[in-house]
Structures are given as structure tokens and as C-alpha cells.
Design a protein around this motif. Structure first.
Motif, PDB file in Angstrom:
ATOM      1  N   ILE A   7     -37.348  91.174  60.542  1.00  0.00           N
ATOM      2  CA  ILE A   7     -36.836  90.710  61.281  1.00  0.00           C
ATOM      3  C   ILE A   7     -37.438  88.884  60.538  1.00  0.00           C
ATOM      4  O   ILE A   7     -36.388  88.150  61.456  1.00  0.00           O
ATOM      5  CB  ILE A   7     -38.301  90.299  62.740  1.00  0.00           C
ATOM      6  CG1 ILE A   7     -38.050  91.804  63.150  1.00  0.00           C
ATOM      7  CG2 ILE A   7     -38.191  89.643  63.595  1.00  0.00           C
ATOM      8  CD1 ILE A   7     -39.331  91.979  64.744  1.00  0.00           C
TER       9      ILE A   7
ATOM     10  N   GLU B 138     -33.954  88.747  59.207  1.00  0.00           N
ATOM     11  CA  GLU B 138     -32.665  88.367  60.031  1.00  0.00           C
ATOM     12  C   GLU B 138     -32.533  87.058  60.735  1.00  0.00           C
ATOM     13  O   GLU B 138     -31.435  87.129  60.611  1.00  0.00           O
ATOM     14  CB  GLU B 138     -32.647  89.702  60.844  1.00  0.00           C
ATOM     15  CG  GLU B 138     -32.381  90.793  60.811  1.00  0.00           C
ATOM     16  CD  GLU B 138     -32.271  92.014  61.944  1.00  0.00           C
ATOM     17  OE1 GLU B 138     -32.551  91.736  63.058  1.00  0.00           O
ATOM     18  OE2 GLU B 138     -32.976  93.080  61.339  1.00  0.00           O
ATOM     19  N   ARG B 139     -33.552  86.445  61.189  1.00  0.00           N
ATOM     20  CA  ARG B 139     -33.762  85.143  61.288  1.00  0.00           C
ATOM     21  C   ARG B 139     -33.249  84.196  60.426  1.00  0.00           C
ATOM     22  O   ARG B 139     -32.604  83.588  60.822  1.00  0.00           O
ATOM     23  CB  ARG B 139     -34.856  84.848  62.001  1.00  0.00           C
ATOM     24  CG  ARG B 139     -35.537  85.890  63.813  1.00  0.00           C
ATOM     25  CD  ARG B 139     -36.545  85.424  63.631  1.00  0.00           C
ATOM     26  NE  ARG B 139     -36.619  86.702  65.412  1.00  0.00           N
ATOM     27  CZ  ARG B 139     -37.802  86.167  65.937  1.00  0.00           C
ATOM     28  NH1 ARG B 139     -39.102  85.261  65.622  1.00  0.00           N
ATOM     29  NH2 ARG B 139     -37.845  87.274  67.177  1.00  0.00           N
TER      30      ARG B 139
ATOM     31  N   ARG C  62     -29.694  84.622  59.959  1.00  0.00           N
ATOM     32  CA  ARG C  62     -28.984  83.883  61.281  1.00  0.00           C
ATOM     33  C   ARG C  62     -28.745  82.214  61.088  1.00  0.00           C
ATOM     34  O   ARG C  62     -27.704  81.602  60.789  1.00  0.00           O
ATOM     35  CB  ARG C  62     -29.621  84.279  62.505  1.00  0.00           C
ATOM     36  CG  ARG C  62     -28.946  85.874  62.541  1.00  0.00           C
ATOM     37  CD  ARG C  62     -29.364  86.004  63.634  1.00  0.00           C
ATOM     38  NE  ARG C  62     -30.201  86.059  64.340  1.00  0.00           N
ATOM     39  CZ  ARG C  62     -30.691  87.559  64.179  1.00  0.00           C
ATOM     40  NH1 ARG C  62     -30.783  88.385  64.135  1.00  0.00           N
ATOM     41  NH2 ARG C  62     -32.847  87.439  65.231  1.00  0.00           N
ATOM     42  N   ALA C  63     -29.981  82.181  60.757  1.00  0.00           N
ATOM     43  CA  ALA C  63     -30.648  80.026  60.429  1.00  0.00           C
ATOM     44  C   ALA C  63     -29.322  79.652  58.741  1.00  0.00           C
ATOM     45  O   ALA C  63     -28.965  78.399  59.766  1.00  0.00           O
ATOM     46  CB  ALA C  63     -31.777  80.492  59.869  1.00  0.00           C
TER      47      ALA C  63
ATOM     48  N   GLY D 282     -25.968  85.682  69.302  1.00  0.00           N
ATOM     49  CA  GLY D 282     -26.724  87.585  68.661  1.00  0.00           C
ATOM     50  C   GLY D 282     -27.118  87.697  68.913  1.00  0.00           C
ATOM     51  O   GLY D 282     -26.201  88.483  69.914  1.00  0.00           O
TER      52      GLY D 282
ATOM     53  N   GLU E 156     -31.342  88.233  72.203  1.00  0.00           N
ATOM     54  CA  GLU E 156     -31.704  86.941  72.427  1.00  0.00           C
ATOM     55  C   GLU E 156     -31.186  85.991  73.032  1.00  0.00           C
ATOM     56  O   GLU E 156     -29.742  86.950  73.770  1.00  0.00           O
ATOM     57  CB  GLU E 156     -31.372  87.006  71.069  1.00  0.00           C
ATOM     58  CG  GLU E 156     -31.949  87.654  69.613  1.00  0.00           C
ATOM     59  CD  GLU E 156     -31.042  86.407  68.398  1.00  0.00           C
ATOM     60  OE1 GLU E 156     -30.129  85.960  68.935  1.00  0.00           O
ATOM     61  OE2 GLU E 156     -31.644  87.106  67.540  1.00  0.00           O
TER      62      GLU E 156
END
Length: 379
Positions: free
Chosen positions: A172, A175-176, A179-180, A245, A249
Motif C-alpha cells: 500500500i 502504491e501511494r 501515485r504521489a 485513484g 479513495e
């Protein structure tokens, strides 16, 4: 939670490397125990063959698990089956009297390797499953069930759950982080383009609008259009791009609705964020865009529109109202029968997919109001 095979640079890579170290360390411990207890074995030659298989399998798995594309069910299942076979064959090779006297089985700590492999590859549930199967095999070779015999299985179960949970959290976080990074890159590119547009296109459009505002005919119409496009571009570059997302999200619906503000479209929204699941927010935004397209198409280019975003807590309401010619009674039904499904699919279909409803109020010469209502799903 099943996960895809790791890729180079993944946060799982250190876990697989640590697992390889654990395999070799536990194997070294077993070899030392075997040398110490060899004279107590019922079949020393068979014990040597079992140990040779364990050494070969440890070397093979260290190589195989290092390749992300191999971390799938065939290898995971074979790892578990071979380890269970080593556990089940221990009473035959070592002998039950020796086991009863306290001589450990061949697997000992080595049996934890497939549990950890299953946990790293698939999370808590998969790790717990492997621990239960190996624990059952270990109990099957014991003549009596004691507290010490259960302890090993409990430790494997706890290890599988803990490592699986850590692996899930790592996935997790990865993945975050990805994306950031993507969002930061997109934001920087957006800011760069905004500076270029502001210094060139917007200046030209503003100049055309000022110079032609007092003219009549086509020149005046051109100036008006230039003013509308200037307002649209300014709203576009000033609005923060929505975060894309998955359906779990939440994003601020204001960032999506705000993109439609132009010289002829007024957007009103609360001062505080209006969170909505990303998938639902995208569908609502697309439905609003379709409604505004209908205003531009059927309003002769002169109709104005007002978009109002309201947050009622349990539901989000978006109203699109215009001062156009309105919709004659029965027109929507007639259009659907003719196969023109713009309203049915682009507006109603999208909002229905988001779990909401659409209400259209219109009368000839009095404009049209489209109300989109999307309820919030509370857990």
C-alpha cells in the motif's frame, strides 16, 4: 490480499532476500542438529538423503524466488509440499523412539520458510493458510498432543500473519508513493504549461477581447469568443488537477466541477472540500460536462448556465440550470426512441452507475434544470 509479483525496486525485494537468508540460516542449524543426533537416527543413510534434498531445495528456492516471475502458485505449492513431506517423513527416518526422547524433526525452523514465502507473496490469509497446513502436518507425526508440540504451530501462524500484514502495508505504501510521485510530476508540468499559457495565449486573447469589445458584427463576436476562451483557460490553469485513484479513495468534487467555469458558465461550490469516492466523482463530473454540452448545443451559443454544488452530508447534489429554450414535453422520450441517448447514457447512466439519481425539470422558454443526486455510502 493477493498481490502481483514484485518488480525490481519493489519494497518486497528486501523481504525476499531476508527469506533467503532465513532459509540458509535455518538449514545450517538443522545440519548441526543432524551431526549431533545422527547416532540416534533409526536410518542414518535415509536421513542423509533427506538432508541432501533439503540442501538442494534451499539452494533452488533461493535462486527461484529471486526471479519475480517465478513467485507464483507452482513454486509456492511445491515449496509447501516438499516441506510437509520432510516433516511427515521424520518419524520413519529418525524413528518414533528418538522423537519421543526429544530428538527434533528434520524441519524444525526450516519449516517456517514456506510460511513466510506465502505471507510475502499473498498477505496475511495466505501466510496463515500455509502455517495451518504445516502445523497440522507437524501434529500428525507426534504420538501425543502436548503444550510444547502446539507451540511451534502457533509461532508459525503468528509469523505468517505478522509478515503478511507487513507485506500488505508495504504494498500500500509503495502504491501511494508511486501515485504521489506521478501527481507531483503532473503538477509541475501543469504549472510549467500554465506559465507558458499565461505569458502567451492569455495575453493575446485578452488583447483581442479589449480591442474588439466595442465593435459590431463579426469582429465583436470574435472579441466575445476570445473573452470566453480567456476565462475558460484561466479557470483551467487555476484549477488543481483532480487526483485519479481507485473507487476506494476520495477526491474533492469541487476540483472536478470547477473546471467547467467559463464566461457563460458560473460555478458555485462550498468553501470546504466535498469528498466523494474517485470513481463516483469522475462519473458526476462527466455527467455535468454532458449537461453543459447540451446547453451549448441547444442554446444557440447564447444560453448561460449555472452549476451549484451542495454537500448535504448523506448525499451530494449538483444542479445544472440554464436560461435556454427548454425541452418540449415528451422530447426526451422521443429522442430515446430515435436512438439519441445523450441524456439517457451520458447523464442518467453515469449517475446511476455512481449509485445516484437524476431529475430533469424543464418547460419551453423557461430553461432546464438537471439535478444530480449521489448518496454517500457509509461503512
Amino acid at each position: 490480499m493477493p498481490e502481483s509479483p514484485s518488480v525490481p525496486g519493489s519494497l518486497q525485494v528486501p523481504l525476499w532476500r531476508a527469506l533467503a537468508v532465513f532459509r540458509f540460516a535455518s538449514l545450517a542449524y538443522i545440519l548441526l542438529l543432524a551431526l549431533r543426533n545422527a547416532r540416534d537416527y533409526a536410518h542414518p543413510i535415509a536421513a542423509a538423503l533427506v538432508l541432501a534434498v533439503m540442501v538442494a531445495w534451499t539452494v533452488f528456492t533461493a535462486y527461484a524466488y529471486a526471479r519475480p516471475e517465478r513467485r507464483r502458485w507452482p513454486l509456492l505449492a511445491a515449496d509447501l509440499v516438499i516441506t510437509m513431506a520432510v516433516v511427515l517423513i521424520s518419524p520413519v527416518v529418525i524413528g518414533r523412539p528418538a522423537l519421543a526422547a526429544g530428538v527434533p524433526t528434520f524441519a524444525v525452523a526450516w519449516s517456517g520458510a514456506p510460511v513466510l514465502a506465502w505471507a510475502v507473496s499473498g498477505g496475511r490469509r495466505r501466510g496463515a493458510t500455509a502455517a495451518v497446513l504445516l502445523g497440522a502436518a507437524d501434529l500428525a507425526v507426534r504420538e501425543s498432543l502436548t503444550q510444547s508440540s502446539v507451540t511451534g504451530g502457533i509461532l508459525m501462524l503468528l509469523a505468517g500473519v505478522a509478515v503478511g500484514h507487513v507485506t500488505r502495508l508495504g504494498a500500500i505504501a509503495e502504491e501511494r508513493l508511486q501515485r504521489a510521485v506521478e501527481l507531483e510530476a503532473a503538477t509541475r508540468e501543469r504549472e510549467r504549461l500554465a506559465r507558458g499559457i499565461h505569458d502567451s495565449v492569455l495575453q493575446v486573447l485578452a488583447l483581442v477581447q479589449r480591442r474588439g469589445a466595442h465593435l459590431d458584427g463579426e469582429a465583436g463576436e470574435l472579441a466575445r469568443l476570445a473573452g470566453e476562451q480567456e476565462a475558460a483557460l484561466r479557470a483551467l490553469i487555476a484549477t488543481r488537477a483532480p487526483v485519479h485513484g481507485d473507487g476506494g479513495e476520495e477526491v474533492d468534487l469541487r476540483t472536478i466541477i470547477g473546471r467547467y467555469a467559463t464566461a457563460t458558465v458560473s460555478v458555485a461550490a462550498p468553501a470546504t472540500p466535498v469528498p466523494l469516492p474517485a470513481s463516483a466523482a469522475r462519473e458526476v463530473g462527466a455527467a455535468v460536462g454532458a449537461a453543459l454540452d447540451n446547453v451549448a448545443r441547444h442554446g444557440g451559443g447564447q444560453a448561460r448556465a449555472w452549476v451549484l454544488l451542495e454537500d448535504e452530508g448523506q448525499a451530494v447534489i449538483v444542479s445544472v440550470r440554464d436560461d435556454g429554450p427548454g425541452i418540449p414535453p415528451g422530447r426526451l422520450t422521443e429522442a430515446a426512441a430515435q436512438g439519441r441517448l445523450g441524456v439517457a447514457q451520458s447523464i442518467r447512466g453515469r449517475v446511476t452507475d455512481a449509485g445516484g439519481s437524476v431529475e430533469i425539470t424543464s418547460a419551453p422558454g423557461q430553461g432546464t434544470e438537471v439535478e444530480l443526486r449521489v448518496p454517500r455510502v457509509t461503512s
